[in-house]
Design a protein around this motif. Structure first.
Motif, short mmCIF file in Angstrom:
data_model
loop_
_atom_site.label_atom_id
_atom_site.label_comp_id
_atom_site.label_asym_id
_atom_site.label_seq_id
_atom_site.Cartn_x
_atom_site.Cartn_y
_atom_site.Cartn_z
N ASN A 80 39.90 37.06 30.98
CA ASN A 80 38.49 37.44 30.82
C ASN A 80 37.66 36.20 30.48
O ASN A 80 38.15 35.26 29.84
N ASP A 81 36.42 36.21 30.91
CA ASP A 81 35.45 35.18 30.52
C ASP A 81 35.84 33.77 30.95
O ASP A 81 35.49 32.78 30.28
N ARG A 82 36.56 33.64 32.06
CA ARG A 82 36.83 32.29 32.61
C ARG A 82 35.51 31.67 33.04
O ARG A 82 35.31 30.46 32.91
N VAL A 83 34.64 32.51 33.60
CA VAL A 83 33.28 32.10 33.90
C VAL A 83 32.35 33.06 33.17
O VAL A 83 32.80 34.04 32.57
N GLU A 84 31.06 32.80 33.21
CA GLU A 84 30.12 33.66 32.51
C GLU A 84 30.18 35.08 33.07
O GLU A 84 29.98 35.29 34.27
N PRO A 85 30.46 36.07 32.24
CA PRO A 85 30.54 37.46 32.73
C PRO A 85 29.22 37.90 33.33
O PRO A 85 28.14 37.48 32.89
N TYR A 86 29.30 38.76 34.33
CA TYR A 86 28.09 39.25 34.99
C TYR A 86 28.15 40.76 35.09
O TYR A 86 29.13 41.33 35.56
N THR A 87 27.08 41.39 34.64
CA THR A 87 26.93 42.84 34.75
C THR A 87 25.78 43.13 35.69
O THR A 87 24.65 42.70 35.43
N TYR A 88 26.06 43.83 36.78
CA TYR A 88 24.99 44.13 37.74
C TYR A 88 23.92 44.96 37.03
O TYR A 88 24.22 45.96 36.37
N PRO A 89 22.64 44.58 37.14
CA PRO A 89 21.59 45.24 36.36
C PRO A 89 21.27 46.65 36.82
O PRO A 89 21.00 46.88 38.00
N TYR A 116 32.38 30.48 42.21
CA TYR A 116 33.02 31.79 42.12
C TYR A 116 32.03 32.79 42.70
O TYR A 116 30.86 32.48 42.90
N VAL A 117 32.52 33.99 43.00
CA VAL A 117 31.67 35.02 43.59
C VAL A 117 31.06 35.84 42.45
O VAL A 117 31.75 36.61 41.78
N LYS A 118 29.77 35.66 42.25
CA LYS A 118 29.10 36.30 41.12
C LYS A 118 29.16 37.82 41.25
O LYS A 118 28.76 38.39 42.25
N GLY A 119 29.68 38.45 40.20
CA GLY A 119 29.79 39.91 40.17
C GLY A 119 31.12 40.42 40.64
O GLY A 119 31.45 41.60 40.44
N LEU A 120 31.93 39.53 41.26
CA LEU A 120 33.23 39.94 41.82
C LEU A 120 34.26 38.85 41.56
O LEU A 120 35.04 38.48 42.43
N GLU A 121 34.29 38.35 40.34
CA GLU A 121 35.08 37.14 40.05
C GLU A 121 36.57 37.41 39.91
O GLU A 121 37.40 36.57 40.26
N ASN A 122 36.94 38.57 39.39
CA ASN A 122 38.36 38.87 39.18
C ASN A 122 38.58 40.38 39.26
O ASN A 122 37.63 41.15 39.34
N ALA A 150 39.20 42.59 37.17
CA ALA A 150 38.63 43.41 36.10
C ALA A 150 37.12 43.57 36.22
O ALA A 150 36.55 44.54 35.71
N GLU A 151 36.46 42.64 36.90
CA GLU A 151 35.00 42.66 36.97
C GLU A 151 34.46 43.46 38.15
O GLU A 151 33.35 44.01 38.11
N CYS A 152 35.25 43.57 39.22
CA CYS A 152 34.72 44.05 40.50
C CYS A 152 34.16 45.46 40.47
O CYS A 152 32.99 45.69 40.80
N PHE A 153 34.99 46.43 40.10
CA PHE A 153 34.60 47.82 40.37
C PHE A 153 33.49 48.35 39.48
O PHE A 153 32.64 49.12 39.96
N PRO A 154 33.42 48.00 38.20
CA PRO A 154 32.23 48.43 37.46
C PRO A 154 30.94 47.94 38.12
O PRO A 154 29.95 48.69 38.19
N ASN A 155 30.94 46.71 38.64
CA ASN A 155 29.74 46.19 39.30
C ASN A 155 29.50 46.84 40.66
O ASN A 155 28.35 47.09 41.04
N ILE A 156 30.56 47.11 41.40
CA ILE A 156 30.40 47.81 42.68
C ILE A 156 29.79 49.19 42.46
O ILE A 156 28.86 49.60 43.18
N VAL A 163 25.17 53.05 42.52
CA VAL A 163 24.30 53.94 41.76
C VAL A 163 22.86 53.45 41.83
O VAL A 163 21.92 54.22 42.05
N ASN A 164 22.68 52.15 41.65
CA ASN A 164 21.35 51.56 41.69
C ASN A 164 20.65 51.77 43.04
O ASN A 164 19.44 51.96 43.10
N LYS A 165 21.43 51.77 44.11
CA LYS A 165 20.87 51.92 45.46
C LYS A 165 20.71 53.38 45.86
O LYS A 165 20.27 53.68 46.98
N GLY A 166 21.07 54.29 44.98
CA GLY A 166 20.81 55.70 45.23
C GLY A 166 21.86 56.44 46.03
O GLY A 166 21.60 57.54 46.54
#
Length: 407
Positions: free
Chosen positions: A37-46, A361-367, A369-375, A380-383
């Motif tokens: 975790n946190d190898r790079v700055e964590p990103y949460t899709y807004p 790294y690919v922002k929002g899809l780095e590893n 553990a990060e991918c699916f919550p952001n996907i 959800v954001n796109k309706g």
């Protein structure tokens, strides 16, 4: 978001670390590993607070499946990678996976870089070693379960565990021995690519200048995989070999980590006719996120936005029932390992001649553990409707497995 909401679908994790039943420095050589975790700055899709509540509900209630991952933890120092692979012992990122929201992971090991006896990868003895070591480690903990039947996938979520599906990206290691498919099935492999980027006994990979299609032996192998209950994949196959495989198979075939060539013209991505043929046979196309693959003219910098552009293109082309996600991530410096192995894994060939800005790294899809919550946040954001999200998050994949695995 003004309020922090606890991540949904967290697993029951007791703190197990890979190979803790052995003594470091005595039973194996220690390498300093990358952060899970946190190898790079964590990103949460807004998303809004209300949308985040929906995201957490989806993670908690629906089946979340990644059709293509490498859940191993890389050494921190890339210069140690070849020695690390030669030792043939890969660590799994159990702690990070417990927070990933995933219920099912298709684990593709690292057999293109299985370098115990050879620097070329894909050797039979090295692949067997790799599979055995990983499953030995998994057998010593309780959060991740080895999935061999459909019932294991459903059981995992109910028990707050993760179903680990054994997968291989190529049949190269079977050489001309059909019975090796049976052996791999016995070890727990449930999906296989017919070919990686270089040609093998079954057909041509995407790297080859001429694609002769599926060979006679390839057709025999397809038939045997159908008989065994191994889901067949054509992600790295050449276009003709892909079409031949889809036609030869009596069961649906997958493209478990790719994107749309119509958006970005490289051999690593699939043309419309292959995508359509896969869908028409009842298959599923899962979108790839390895660095510098699913980019587009609209989003040249690889991120979740370019990734989801490929998702929407495929969904519009063949329908929401035939698209899913196979991010193809790992724990460590994915860009760095691509640079190191650019010849070994045909990465230059697959990226083609297109010009694009290189990312770290690919922002929002780095590893993994990060991918699916952001996907899910993006959807959800796109309706997207709850039903459509349920399909692409896992139900479409489950349908294909129900049609291809042994009952």
């Amino acid at each position: 978001m003004s309020k922090t909401i606890k991540q949904g679908n967290q697993k029951i994790y007791d703190g197990y670390k890979s190979f803790q039943y052995l003594e470091p420095g005595i039973d194996y050589k220690e390498f300093k590993l990358s952060k899970e975790n946190d190898r790079v700055e964590p990103y949460t899709y807004p998303v809004s607070e209300t949308q985040e509540e929906t995201v957490q509900q989806i993670l908690e209630e629906d089946y979340i499946i990644s059709m293509h991952e490498h859940t191993f933890v890389m050494p921190e120092k890339l210069e140690e990678f070849y020695e690390f692979r030669h030792h043939g012992r890969d660590w799994t990122g159990f702690e990070a996976l417990s927070q990933s929201g995933l219920d099912v992971i298709f684990e593709n090991f690292m057999d293109g870089t299985a370098m115990i006896t050879s620097k070329a990868g894909w050797k039979w003895s090295d692949v067997i070693h790799d599979i055995g070591i990983r499953f030995s480690d998994i057998a010593h903990q309780d959060m991740v379960i080895k999935a061999e039947r459909i019932s294991d996938l459903y059981r995992a979520k109910k028990e707050r565990k993760i179903a680990f599906v054994g997968a291989l990206e190529s049949c190269t290691m079977i050489e001309n021995e059909l019975d090796r498919l049976d052996i791999l099935y016995g070890f727990g492999i449930r999906t296989m690519g017919v070919v990686y980027s270089e040609a093998n006994q079954l057909g041509s990979g995407l790297r080859e200048p001429n694609d002769g299609g599926l060979t006679v032996f390839g057709k025999q192998a397809v038939r045997r995989m159908n008989q065994l209950g191994i889901t067949i994949d054509v992600s790295h196959a050449g276009d003709k070999t892909s079409l031949d495989t889809i036609e030869a198979s009596e069961k649906p075939v997958t493209i478990n980590h790719a994107g749309a060539r119509a958006l970005w013209d490289t051999k690593r991505l699939k043309p419309d006719d292959v995508i359509k043929a896969c869908a028409e046979k009842g298959g599923v196309i899962a979108i790839e996120a390895a660095p510098h693959t699913t980019i587009t003219p609209n989003n040249l910098t690889h991120s979740i936005e370019s990734y989801m552009e490929h998702f929407e293109y495929v969904a519009n082309l063949v329908g929401i029932d035939h698209v899913a996600f196979g991010p193809d991530t790992l724990f460590g410096d994915h860009v760095g390992i691509h640079d190191l192995l650019s010849g070994q894994l045909s990465i230059k060939s697959s990226h083609g001649a297109n010009s694009y800005p290189k990312v770290e790294y690919v922002k929002g899809l780095e590893n993994p553990a990060e991918c699916f919550p952001n996907i899910i946040r993006w959807l959800v954001n796109k309706g997207y409707s709850r039903e459509d999200i349920r399909k692409v998050a896992g139900a479409n994949i489950l349908r294909v497995l129900e049609a291809t695995w042994a009952k």
